[in-house]
Design a protein around this motif. Structure first.
Motif, short mmCIF file in Angstrom:
data_model
loop_
_atom_site.label_atom_id
_atom_site.label_comp_id
_atom_site.label_asym_id
_atom_site.label_seq_id
_atom_site.Cartn_x
_atom_site.Cartn_y
_atom_site.Cartn_z
N PRO A 100 23.61 37.12 11.59
CA PRO A 100 24.40 38.06 12.43
C PRO A 100 24.39 37.68 13.89
CG PRO A 100 22.30 39.05 11.80
CD PRO A 100 22.36 37.72 11.10
N LEU A 101 25.57 37.44 14.44
CA LEU A 101 25.69 36.99 15.82
C LEU A 101 25.20 38.03 16.81
CD1 LEU A 101 26.80 34.40 17.23
CD2 LEU A 101 28.94 35.64 17.56
N ASP A 102 25.28 39.32 16.44
CA ASP A 102 24.91 40.36 17.39
C ASP A 102 23.39 40.50 17.58
OD1 ASP A 102 24.19 41.59 15.02
OD2 ASP A 102 25.55 43.31 15.24
N ARG A 103 22.62 39.62 16.95
CA ARG A 103 21.18 39.58 17.22
C ARG A 103 20.85 38.73 18.45
NH1 ARG A 103 16.75 39.03 12.64
NH2 ARG A 103 15.65 39.25 14.60
N PHE A 104 21.83 38.01 18.95
CA PHE A 104 21.57 36.99 19.97
C PHE A 104 22.37 37.25 21.23
CE2 PHE A 104 21.45 35.15 15.67
CZ PHE A 104 20.10 34.87 15.57
N ILE A 105 22.06 36.44 22.26
CA ILE A 105 22.77 36.51 23.53
C ILE A 105 23.70 35.31 23.68
CG2 ILE A 105 22.53 36.46 26.05
CD1 ILE A 105 19.88 37.98 25.69
N ALA A 106 23.15 34.11 23.61
CA ALA A 106 23.94 32.87 23.78
C ALA A 106 23.39 31.82 22.82
CB ALA A 106 23.86 32.39 25.22
N PRO A 107 23.56 32.03 21.51
CA PRO A 107 22.89 31.19 20.52
C PRO A 107 23.51 29.80 20.36
CG PRO A 107 24.30 32.77 19.43
CD PRO A 107 24.33 33.12 20.89
N ARG A 108 22.63 28.86 20.04
CA ARG A 108 23.02 27.49 19.75
C ARG A 108 22.23 27.02 18.52
NH1 ARG A 108 22.53 24.98 25.94
NH2 ARG A 108 24.11 26.35 26.89
N VAL A 109 22.80 26.09 17.77
CA VAL A 109 22.16 25.63 16.54
C VAL A 109 21.61 24.21 16.73
CG1 VAL A 109 24.30 24.71 15.52
CG2 VAL A 109 22.40 25.39 14.03
N GLU A 110 20.45 23.97 16.12
CA GLU A 110 19.82 22.65 16.10
C GLU A 110 19.31 22.38 14.68
OE1 GLU A 110 17.84 22.95 20.60
OE2 GLU A 110 16.57 23.11 18.80
N ALA A 111 19.60 21.22 14.14
CA ALA A 111 19.03 20.81 12.86
C ALA A 111 17.66 20.21 13.11
CB ALA A 111 19.94 19.80 12.17
N GLU A 112 16.68 20.61 12.29
CA GLU A 112 15.30 20.19 12.50
C GLU A 112 14.59 19.96 11.17
OE1 GLU A 112 13.01 22.56 15.16
OE2 GLU A 112 14.69 22.93 16.54
N ILE A 113 13.55 19.16 11.24
CA ILE A 113 12.62 19.00 10.13
C ILE A 113 11.51 20.03 10.31
CG2 ILE A 113 10.83 17.46 9.19
CD1 ILE A 113 12.75 15.12 9.88
N VAL A 114 11.18 20.74 9.23
CA VAL A 114 10.11 21.73 9.29
C VAL A 114 9.02 21.36 8.29
CG1 VAL A 114 11.25 23.28 7.64
CG2 VAL A 114 9.53 24.19 9.20
N PHE A 115 7.78 21.51 8.72
CA PHE A 115 6.64 21.32 7.83
C PHE A 115 6.08 22.68 7.44
CE2 PHE A 115 6.60 17.29 10.17
CZ PHE A 115 6.51 16.38 9.12
N VAL A 116 5.57 22.75 6.22
CA VAL A 116 4.83 23.93 5.75
C VAL A 116 3.37 23.52 5.65
CG1 VAL A 116 4.56 25.64 3.93
CG2 VAL A 116 6.84 24.74 4.47
N MET A 117 2.49 24.23 6.35
CA MET A 117 1.09 23.87 6.34
C MET A 117 0.44 24.23 5.01
SD MET A 117 0.88 22.49 9.26
CE MET A 117 -0.87 22.08 9.08
N GLY A 118 -0.40 23.32 4.52
CA GLY A 118 -1.14 23.57 3.30
C GLY A 118 -2.60 23.88 3.56
N GLU A 119 -3.12 23.34 4.67
CA GLU A 119 -4.51 23.55 5.06
C GLU A 119 -4.58 23.94 6.52
OE1 GLU A 119 -6.68 19.99 4.31
OE2 GLU A 119 -6.05 19.84 2.21
N ARG A 120 -5.69 24.57 6.89
CA ARG A 120 -5.92 24.92 8.28
C ARG A 120 -6.09 23.65 9.10
NH1 ARG A 120 -10.16 27.08 11.87
NH2 ARG A 120 -9.33 28.95 12.89
N LEU A 121 -5.44 23.60 10.26
CA LEU A 121 -5.51 22.42 11.11
C LEU A 121 -5.82 22.87 12.53
CD1 LEU A 121 -5.11 19.31 11.13
CD2 LEU A 121 -2.72 19.72 11.77
N LEU A 122 -6.96 22.41 13.04
CA LEU A 122 -7.43 22.83 14.36
C LEU A 122 -7.80 21.61 15.18
CD1 LEU A 122 -8.39 25.12 16.30
CD2 LEU A 122 -10.64 24.95 15.19
N GLY A 123 -7.21 21.50 16.39
CA GLY A 123 -7.58 20.44 17.31
C GLY A 123 -8.83 20.80 18.06
N PRO A 124 -9.33 19.89 18.89
CA PRO A 124 -8.71 18.62 19.33
C PRO A 124 -8.98 17.47 18.36
CG PRO A 124 -10.78 18.95 20.47
CD PRO A 124 -10.58 20.18 19.61
#
Length: 272
Positions: A100-124
């Motif tokens: 729904p466009l009315d959720r936004f102010i000035a929206p733009r789209v970007e295609a991206e790669i997304v990862f789903v974490m399987g384990e806890r990952l803590l730096g450093p």
């Protein structure tokens, strides 16, 4: 008793202004118009205060988004490192959902790669190999970036404060294991109504999307924050962001990962 702010930043006040802009869909002037010396540290202080306001409303953080991962975007805003912000549960859409466009102010789209974490990952000390071991898999996604700052007149401090210009994410339900997959080489095409708009490849994101996960784990780790199992990690745009409009049908198709699609509507659809 009011606690004084010796820095003069007034992070709670700035967070409240952004909170109201999100609620009303009325943008505000850049903070850096009045305070041009604001930088990344100040932006994150406001971001934390804004996130607290949203969590108090019942919102949940279900992942993180990383922005400014391409050299072109870093040059455009005058920085030499990415930024990050939360992915909020209310902003996650499934493949094929109406947006729904009315959720936004000035929206733009970007295609991206997304990862789903399987384990806890803590730096450093996290590197891409560590990140690869910790992720459950990778999926096709699109991010809808939006700005509560008027006319996208953002500097680094403004966009960081504004939750790294988050709007929404559209994520495929197909999560592909990493085994035998080089995410640097994943090609992508973005179409609107079947017409090609742009192309990209995984290497646009810090040279390797897994390097984005490692960077994020290390930055969050400085504050004792980990990437948790099930968290999404959006790794940054693979092309220039494109404005969206009601009636658009956007489809990003990735090698090995498959497609993800969303249809933009004028407002929320009501079931009959």
């Amino acid at each position: 008793m009011t606690v004084s702010d010796p820095t003069g930043l007034d992070a709670p006040g700035k967070a409240r202004a952004l909170y109201e802009a999100r609620r009303t869909r009325v943008p505000i002037a850049p903070f850096t118009d009045a305070e041009p010396r604001l930088g990344m540290a100040e932006g994150y202080a406001v971001q934390r205060a804004l996130t607290d306001l949203l969590l108090a409303d019942g919102e949940r953080v279900v992942g993180r988004k990383v922005g400014l991962t391409s050299t072109a975007m870093q040059r455009a805003i005058g920085v030499d490192s990415p930024d990050h912000g939360p992915v909020l549960a209310s902003t996650v859409y499934r493949d094929g959902d109406a947006l729904p466009l009315d959720r936004f102010i000035a929206p733009r789209v970007e295609a991206e790669i997304v990862f789903v974490m399987g384990e806890r990952l803590l730096g450093p000390g996290v590197g891409p190999t560590d990140a690869a071991r910790a992720v459950a898999g990778v999926a096709a996604a699109m991010e809808i970036v939006d700005s509560r700052i008027a006319d996208w007149r953002i500097t680094l401090a403004d966009t960081v404060a504004d939750l790294a210009s988050n709007g929404a994410v559209v994520v495929s339900s197909r999560v592909v294991p990493l085994a035998g997959l080089d995410t640097r080489l994943i090609g992508m095409t973005l179409t609107r109504g079947g017409e090609l708009v742009d192309t990209g490849a995984g290497a646009a994101a810090l040279g390797d999307p897994l390097a984005v996960v490692a960077w994020l784990a290390n930055v969050l780790g400085e504050h004792g924050v980990a990437l948790e199992p099930g968290h999404l990690v959006m790794t940054g745009a693979l092309h220039a962001a494109v404005p969206i409009a009601a009636g658009d049908v956007w489809r990003a198709e990735f090698d090995r990962l498959g497609p993800v699609t969303t249809r933009v509507t004028a407002g929320a659809e009501v079931a009959a």
